[in-house]
Design an enzyme around this catalytic site. Structure first.
Site, PDB file in Angstrom:
ATOM      1  N   GLY A 249       0.827  -1.194   0.000  1.00 27.76           N
ATOM      2  CA  GLY A 249       0.000   0.000   0.000  1.00 27.76           C
ATOM      3  C   GLY A 249       0.863   1.245   0.000  1.00 27.76           C
ATOM      4  O   GLY A 249       1.967   1.275  -0.557  1.00 27.76           O
ATOM      5  N   SER A 250       0.373   2.273   0.709  1.00 32.01           N
ATOM      6  CA  SER A 250       0.971   3.604   0.590  1.00 32.01           C
ATOM      7  C   SER A 250       2.428   3.688   1.021  1.00 32.01           C
ATOM      8  O   SER A 250       3.115   4.629   0.639  1.00 32.01           O
ATOM      9  CB  SER A 250       0.159   4.594   1.410  1.00 32.01           C
ATOM     10  OG  SER A 250      -1.179   4.547   1.006  1.00 32.01           O
ATOM     11  N   VAL A 251       2.886   2.723   1.830  1.00 27.06           N
ATOM     12  CA  VAL A 251       4.292   2.822   2.249  1.00 27.06           C
ATOM     13  C   VAL A 251       5.216   2.747   1.034  1.00 27.06           C
ATOM     14  O   VAL A 251       6.350   3.211   1.066  1.00 27.06           O
ATOM     15  CB  VAL A 251       4.677   1.738   3.281  1.00 27.06           C
ATOM     16  CG1 VAL A 251       3.906   1.922   4.555  1.00 27.06           C
ATOM     17  CG2 VAL A 251       4.463   0.362   2.728  1.00 27.06           C
TER      18      VAL A 251
END
Lengths: 195, 582
Positions: free
Chosen positions: B293-295
């Site tokens: 995801g956003s990481v």
């Protein structure tokens, strides 16, 4: 071909060498006579004594040596048993210490004593005397959630009797009033868990 | 005359000896050979297995001498009770005497003995792996047909602590998972052997002409794990998994400079001393791969900054929705047209903003950067069962890949890999290969360190500093994770909330409606010492935003690490980056 001839030649050659029969030795018994023995009993006794002494001494020595070795072996056996027993005792004590040192055991014991995890510490910088950080008193964590994963569940027989109530390593509110608020000039951590 | 009688005597002696020889070797050789064998024993001297220690030398796993108690049903069957006997002498009374000591039920033991006597069995274990002192108490009862044998047992004084890292050994004492498996050769040592003769009392005959090879004890393995930090992290992760009803959770604490893993906590866990059910071999931190995801936006950002496509202050227009190859992209929060800086895109975790930048970057450069950061390859930790994850090659990308992969979907990674990415940013752009083994200790206590971890520069230190500054705004009130803040310290990090692909069950291989919630960050942001990654799998029942369920855990675990290692508070204010323009 040549070997055969050689062999037969050897045979024929050897015959004359072997053929002469031993000529009968003329009897000369009449001319040979035993030399009369010299009886010297005086010289024989010490020799016997020496031999017997050596024999008996050697035997006794061997016996003694064997006995000593066996004796040592018994001692070794007994001491070995003692060493085993002592090392087992040491092992058991070490296990008890390890169980008491386990973070979970320390935490539950500390909680039982009314201690709470420390808050953020402050650091005193020696060069200019400045206080770094905002020290705050530790607060008891709320939300006592059971921790099944880290709660030990060994069989009673292998667990040292002194590890305390493992089944209740939950954070509970301190029984006593919280410890006094932290002072302003702590330079070490409050948690006390890092060595 | 004397000579003749001497000869006769000699002949008689020789005859006697010969007949004895015939008797021994010819008539009953087997019986005597048996006695000889019984008195001579080839004994294997088992090498003591090395310990597994934490970074401060506290034992996490060690071998101890333990005893197995066995019964000989045939011997017990022969035992007869004299009239008025008080000592145990039959199956029932023996069971009654031994069972309470072993923590067994008298009826169970008596039943076992009776059944085995009926079956004419010779041997039966009553209880394995008990304490030698207890075994001594059993043996001191002098029960007929009850014996003990020595064995070694692997014990874990801290029980479930770091169980996923340590792994376990099988009944033969051979490592089957975790460090026990990875370091089997070092830990096992080499068994010795001895041939000894015994007298009737079982004592070694000293002049027996023994051959003897000493066992070589296994070396101990010192890990980089900090026992206390590990325990704290494990507690919190277990609590949070329970509180959010997540499927599993992981927390990794890594030293930025050395790549050493200080804590690798997973939940659910197990007690290696008491394995009965469940999947014990799995260490979700390395075996579970998930969509980050956003990481992953950090890698997109690093690539874009490296190639000069953007600077932290480049303004990017972010529409409410954005269409890529027929796929409509949304942000987590509904918004109108926004004008965010690139720092703002990261701080607010804008999918649309990130994808717009990634489109300029292109697949090749993004792929290269992901691989450079260590995605798609094993982390080098050295624990067995690590999954390298999947990073599709640019040739395999579909039209929508450029809308998925930059924001961490359509790729799979493990928690260690993600932690390593942030450790690289924290370490000024130099990736240090993660490690969990510090070295081996011989019996004298001398530490042989493992070779220094491999290092490589991934991005310049200037870009790493820019990313750190942008990641600090994530933890600000305007960012997605103000809950990750630690009082007194500057924190930089990134939230991740991704839809989760089920790894088992009927929905396997498809999004099952649950989430992967994570927060990965570093502190102090001005001079990073540690990186902590918190990943919760299968959230959704009770909260799923990484900034809500994972960030508080990060704050506590990182705070504990900073306090434990006496890291001086930052004393400076974080830079205030402009996140958006009106």
């Amino acid at each position: 071909m040549s070997a055969m001839t050689n062999g037969s030649a050897a045979r024929t050659l050897s015959l004359p060498l072997r053929s002469p029969l031993p000529t009968p030795v003329p009897k000369r018994s009449s001319s040979l006579r035993l030399v009369p023995q010299r009886r010297s009993s005086a010289a024989r006794a010490p020799f016997l004594v020496v031999v017997v002494t050596l024999l008996v001494g050697g035997l006794l020595g061997l016996l003694l040596l064997n006995t000593l070795v066996a004796q040592d072996s018994f001692t070794l056996h007994d001491l070995g048993k003692q060493a085993t027993s002592l090392s087992r005792q040491e092992q058991e004590l070490a296990r008890q210490v390890q169980a008491l040192q386990a973070p979970a055991a320390l935490a539950s014991r500390a909680t039982a004593l009314g201690m709470v995890p420390g808050g953020p510490p402050a650091f005193l910088r020696l060069s200019d005397g400045k206080v770094l950080g905002q020290p705050t008193a530790g607060v008891a964590p709320v939300a006592p959630v059971t921790r099944p994963s880290v709660t030990p569940s060994t069989t009673p027989s292998t667990k040292p009797a002194t590890t305390g109530p493992h089944g209740s390593t939950t954070w509970t509110a301190p029984r006593q009033s919280p410890p006094p608020a932290a002072t302003n000039t702590r330079t070490t951590t409050q948690t006390g868990t890092h060595r | 005359m004397r000579l003749r009688s001497g000869l006769v005597l000699l002949g008689v002696v020789v005859l006697l000896l010969a007949s004895r020889l015939v008797q021994l070797q010819g008539l009953q050789p087997a019986a005597y050979a048996d006695i000889g064998v019984q008195r001579t024993q080839d004994i294997v001297l088992p090498a003591m297995r090395g310990q597994v220690l934490d970074r401060n030398g506290s034992p996490l796993a060690l071998s101890v001498v333990a005893m197995n108690i066995y019964a000989e049903p045939r011997t017990i069957a022969k035992a007869t009770c004299q009239k008025g006997a008080t000592a145990p002498c039959d199956a029932q009374s023996i069971a009654a005497a031994v069972a309470p000591l072993l923590g067994l039920k008298v009826g169970t033991v008596a039943g076992q003995l009776a059944a085995n006597i009926a079956a004419n069995k010779a041997f039966l274990y009553l209880k394995k792996g008990i304490d030698p002192a207890l075994a001594q108490r059993v043996m001191s009862l002098n029960l007929p047909g009850i014996g003990q044998e020595s064995t070694t047992q692997r014990v874990h004084p801290n029980h479930a602590l770091a169980a996923g890292v340590l792994g376990f050994t099988d009944y033969q004492g051979i490592g089957r998972a975790g460090i026990e498996l990875a370091m089997q050769q070092v830990l096992a040592g080499k068994d010795g052997r001895t041939v000894a003769r015994f007298d009737a009392a079982g004592r070694v005959i000293p002049t027996g002409g023994d051959s003897h090879v000493d066992p070589i004890a296994g070396k101990s393995v010192e890990l980089t794990i900090d026992r206390d930090l590990q325990w704290y992290a494990q507690q919190l992760v277990a609590d949070q998994v329970a509180a959010t009803q997540a499927k599993s959770g992981t927390a990794v604490v890594m030293d930025v400079k050395t790549g050493e893993v200080l804590a690798l906590a997973t939940a659910p866990s197990f007690d290696p001393d008491n394995r009965t059910t469940g999947n014990f071999t799995a260490n979700p931190a390395i075996s579970d791969v998930y969509e980050p995801g956003s990481v992953n936006k950090v890698i997109t950002a690093a690539a874009a900054l490296q190639d000069g496509i953007v600077t932290p202050q480049t303004v990017i227009t972010v529409p409410p929705t954005y269409k890529v190859a027929g796929h409509v992209l949304h942000d987590a929060e509904v918004h109108g047209v926004e004008h965010l800086t690139f720092a703002g895109v990261l701080a607010k975790s804008s999918n649309i903003g990130t994808v717009k930048v990634a489109q300029q970057l292109g697949a090749d450069r993004l792929y290269a950067m992901m691989r450079n950061f260590g995605f798609g390859a094993q982390s080098g930790l050295g624990l067995p069962g690590e999954s390298a994850g999947i990073i599709p090659k640019p040739a395999d990308w579909s039209g929508t890949s450029i809308a998925n992969i930059p924001i961490g979907q359509g790729i799979s990674v493990n928690a260690i890999q993600v932690a390593s990415v942030y450790a690289t940013i924290a370490n000024g752009g130099v990736r240090v290969q993660p490690s969990i083994v510090k070295g081996t200790r011989d019996s004298a206590g001398h530490l042989t360190p493992v070779p220094a971890a491999a290092q490589r520069r991934v991005v310049s230190s200037a870009i790493a500093a820019q990313i750190r500054a942008m990641l600090e705004s994530v933890v600000s009130e305007q960012g997605t994770a103000p809950l990750a803040a630690i009082p007194g310290y500057r924190v930089a990090g990134k939230t991740g909330t991704a839809q989760r692909v089920a790894t088992s069950g009927p929905m396997q291989g498809r999004y099952d409606g649950s989430f992967t919630s994570s927060f990965i960050g570093m502190a102090p942001a001005d001079a990073p010492r540690y990186v902590t990654a918190v990943v919760l799998q299968g959230t959704g029942a009770k909260g799923y935003f990484g900034g809500v369920v994972a960030a508080p855990l990060f704050s506590k675990i990182m705070g504990f690490a900073l306090r434990s290692y006496e890291v001086v508070p930052s004393g400076t204010k974080p830079p205030t980056l402009r996140l958006s323009v009106p």
